[in-house]
Design an enzyme around this catalytic site. Sequence first.
Site, PDB file in Angstrom:
ATOM      1  CG  ASP A 483      -2.157  -0.733   1.106  1.00 16.94           C
ATOM      2  OD1 ASP A 483      -2.564  -0.975  -0.033  1.00 16.94           O
ATOM      3  OD2 ASP A 483      -2.749  -1.085   2.138  1.00 16.94           O
TER       4      ASP A 483
HETATM    5  C1  GLC Z   1      -1.450  -3.733   5.502  1.00 13.83           C
HETATM    6  C2  GLC Z   1      -2.714  -3.821   4.671  1.00 13.83           C
HETATM    7  C3  GLC Z   1      -2.530  -4.711   3.484  1.00 13.83           C
HETATM    8  C4  GLC Z   1      -1.288  -4.345   2.740  1.00 13.83           C
HETATM    9  C5  GLC Z   1      -0.078  -4.321   3.644  1.00 13.83           C
HETATM   10  C6  GLC Z   1       1.165  -3.835   2.957  1.00 13.83           C
HETATM   11  O1  GLC Z   1      -1.248  -4.942   6.181  1.00 13.83           O
HETATM   12  O2  GLC Z   1      -3.789  -4.290   5.444  1.00 13.83           O
HETATM   13  O3  GLC Z   1      -3.635  -4.626   2.632  1.00 13.83           O
HETATM   14  O4  GLC Z   1      -1.120  -5.271   1.702  1.00 13.83           O
HETATM   15  O5  GLC Z   1      -0.321  -3.465   4.734  1.00 13.83           O
HETATM   16  O6  GLC Z   1       1.139  -2.477   2.674  1.00 13.83           O
HETATM   17  C1  GLC Z   2      -0.527   2.498   5.996  1.00 13.40           C
HETATM   18  C2  GLC Z   2       0.298   1.307   6.446  1.00 13.40           C
HETATM   19  C3  GLC Z   2       0.051   0.103   5.607  1.00 13.40           C
HETATM   20  C4  GLC Z   2      -1.412  -0.122   5.485  1.00 13.40           C
HETATM   21  C5  GLC Z   2      -2.178   1.123   5.058  1.00 13.40           C
HETATM   22  C6  GLC Z   2      -3.658   0.829   5.072  1.00 13.40           C
HETATM   23  O1  GLC Z   2      -0.166   2.895   4.759  1.00 13.40           O
HETATM   24  O2  GLC Z   2       1.675   1.585   6.448  1.00 13.40           O
HETATM   25  O3  GLC Z   2       0.695  -1.012   6.167  1.00 13.40           O
HETATM   26  O4  GLC Z   2      -1.643  -1.114   4.548  1.00 13.40           O
HETATM   27  O5  GLC Z   2      -1.886   2.167   5.933  1.00 13.40           O
HETATM   28  O6  GLC Z   2      -4.473   1.918   5.146  1.00 13.40           O
END
Ligand code: GLC
Ligand code: GLC
Length: 811
Positions: A483
Amino acid sequence: MKFGYFDDANKEYVIQTPKTPYPWINYLGNEQFFGLISNTAGGYSFYRDARLRRLTRYRYNNVPLDNGGRYFYVHDEGDYWTPGWMPVKRDLDFYECRHGLGYTSITGERNGLRVNQLAFVPLGFNAEVYRVKVGNASDSPKRVSLFSYLEFCLWNAHDDMTNFQRNLSIGEVEIEDSVIYHKTEYRERRNHYAYYSVNRPIDGFDTDRDTFLGAFNGLDTPQVASEGKSGNSVASGWSPIASHGINLELAPGEEQSLIFMLGYVENPQEEKWESLNVINKKPAKAMIEAFATDAQVDSALADLAAYWDGLLGKYSIQSSDDKLSRMVNIWNPYQCMVTFNMSRSASYFESGIGRGMGFRDSNQDLLGFVHQIPDRARERIIDIASTQFEDGGAYHQYQPLTKQGNNEVGSGFNDDPLWLITGTAAYIKETGDYGILDEDVPFDSGRQGSATLFEHLKRSFDHVTNNLGPHGLPLIGRADWNDCLNLNCFSNEPGESFQTTTNLDGKTAESVFIAGLFVFAGPDYAELARRRGLEDEAVRAEREIENMRKITIEHGFDGDWFLRAYDYHGEKIGSRENEEGQIFIEPQGFCVMAGIGVEEGLAEKALNSVRDRLETDYGIMLQQPAYSKYYLNLGEISTYPPGYKENAGIFCHNNPWVTIAETVIGRGDRAFETYAKIAPAYLEDISEVHRMEPYVYSQMIAGRDAVREGEAKNSWLTGTAAWNYVAITQAILGIQPDYDGLRVDPCIPQAWDGYSISRSFRGAEYKIEIRNPHHVSKGVKSVTVDGKTVESNVLPVFEAGTSHEVVVELG
Ligand code: GLC
Ligand code: GLC
């Protein structure tokens, strides 16, 4: 250093000190009513939705930590204390917390008085039941008072924490017999209330927080507990609470049991009132009746235990490694069920007011619980698919209460659609229920028509091929699995959301990770098409997959490992050419899981690079070298200080991809090594470093660059649970549900002699003994079923209700 121990026979983790490095929590509830409870009785409760139907207050970011929960204050001749240590923090002569499956039992003893509080949510019931046992362990009689305490939330947890000009004037309660009813806003549009009861007459009560605490006091010094006398206060506005005051006389050795209940009631519109402004309490009274006696509590606890035995019994191992057994048999599948219930909404790191259900998260979670609750997994798949768009794209999140896509977060995460294929395929392999593919499923909750679920999968598949970039790799959109790799968001505005900002048109940035995921998930789509008689479609899909495989090798390999992406300017990311962020874990794991580069020897190279460049004592880091500054073209990943989260933290979710990838190339020793590095039971001895619960996975462990290397965060709600469950139960131990049966194909450390697995599959029992006399990692030499040799290592689907003995020899 340890703070407790595993009691495997009782399926409990036993905490021996309240001073754990961080609150170590557990979850109560399986269907509609849920609670979070820490080892010091902190936490909160809600009905279905932690934001919109919050029953009790909890303040995140609180000081001292974990302040607010279900407390029972004891007043004993001028001395007052709490059995969970918090919030009074009076020294205890004995303390123990047992977190079990769906219940938590906390015991504290002081001056010869032993108090145990047990909390659970009975199956099919919308209440938390607390049984409190007060025992006199001294040799003289005792006269003590007990004061229960919890603080009501005015339903909407976000509004409750922000809208004080209104909220401090609206709180309302009713008190009748031993029951305190919380009915704020019931006078107008709500038809639900909460209540807090106890199964005996009370000597006093309080419902007004300020009266209970006394001016400017905290929960550690409530006036009522210190004086040993209830104020009999009636809340009107301000902050409604519920406290019962009960005087007890205990002979030496005597123990008394009290049953409290925090319940939730919804009344039909026409049955809201008993009389003017008096709520209809009938349903509450019936619920209270159901738990009036210890026998009723005991029988509900037995039902709960049987429920969990049923779920966990679907897959179990007998091995000589206790840590492995407790992960596989108890804690990992338990955590998978918690992710089913909570997704990413409510934990001690997720506030319960922010996020809905993730399209990608929920599909991945499914891999960990589908065998436990196939019917509910089916419903979940349909719910998720119903939020997909006609063009195959998807809302990134949806709200559990409404089941509608979340407009604030929107769409454009281009990996999302593919996870639906993986989730659905896992469900069909587990159940053999192809009928799900014929279900008529809406697009965008009905705003864009509907089609069969199979058609949804086709749109998912095509969404990738319809959105290719300059090299023929998939366009990344807002972000893929990571993300925080935001390649189409060039943000210079403080506070602007990286998740929702796309200020460039996004026709160049490409993801090698999505390419790997496409080659991994695509074959299931092709197979399902073939099984529907759509041979041409299957062949077409296979051609696309093969094409992507070639392109990934041609444009996605960087000499010794897979590239991560191409950015908006067409520059490489995750390449030896970069100064920072030269190698990322995600494409190495996923491309090898998909089989890309296995024949060419590239897979082995990539996994060796992971070992050499990313692995630490605490797990595998997400990338290296960490980003030391903010990069406009990369986004959120470079906002985290080096070593944390996506910026070179050990992001546990993707470690099992490497574990599984190692089994693809047959390296069982490496596979198990990477598994055990982050499996919490193996980290118990370093709890002072790791700091999170040693019985569940955390999302993240700080990486080598971090100030606090090895320290975990964001425990409980993470895709790590499901993926490690797949890694250990399927890839390493090798029991793999497949379309036509149960495939047995282990990949284990050579030193292992063997192990036994019990697996229920489509209603039949498989008792599988794996023998490894030649000490290999992989390769099935012979299989016998009920004493007869069979040719294939895919065990057939047996008649439901039957049980079969299988012996598999590796060699
Ligand atoms: C968080 C989110 C997931 C994403 C991950 C890596 O765990 O829930 O959807 O893939 O972060 O950014
Ligand atoms: C932030 C976190 C990531 C997560 C995302 C979800 O970017 O670092 O891990 O997946 O929030 O909203």
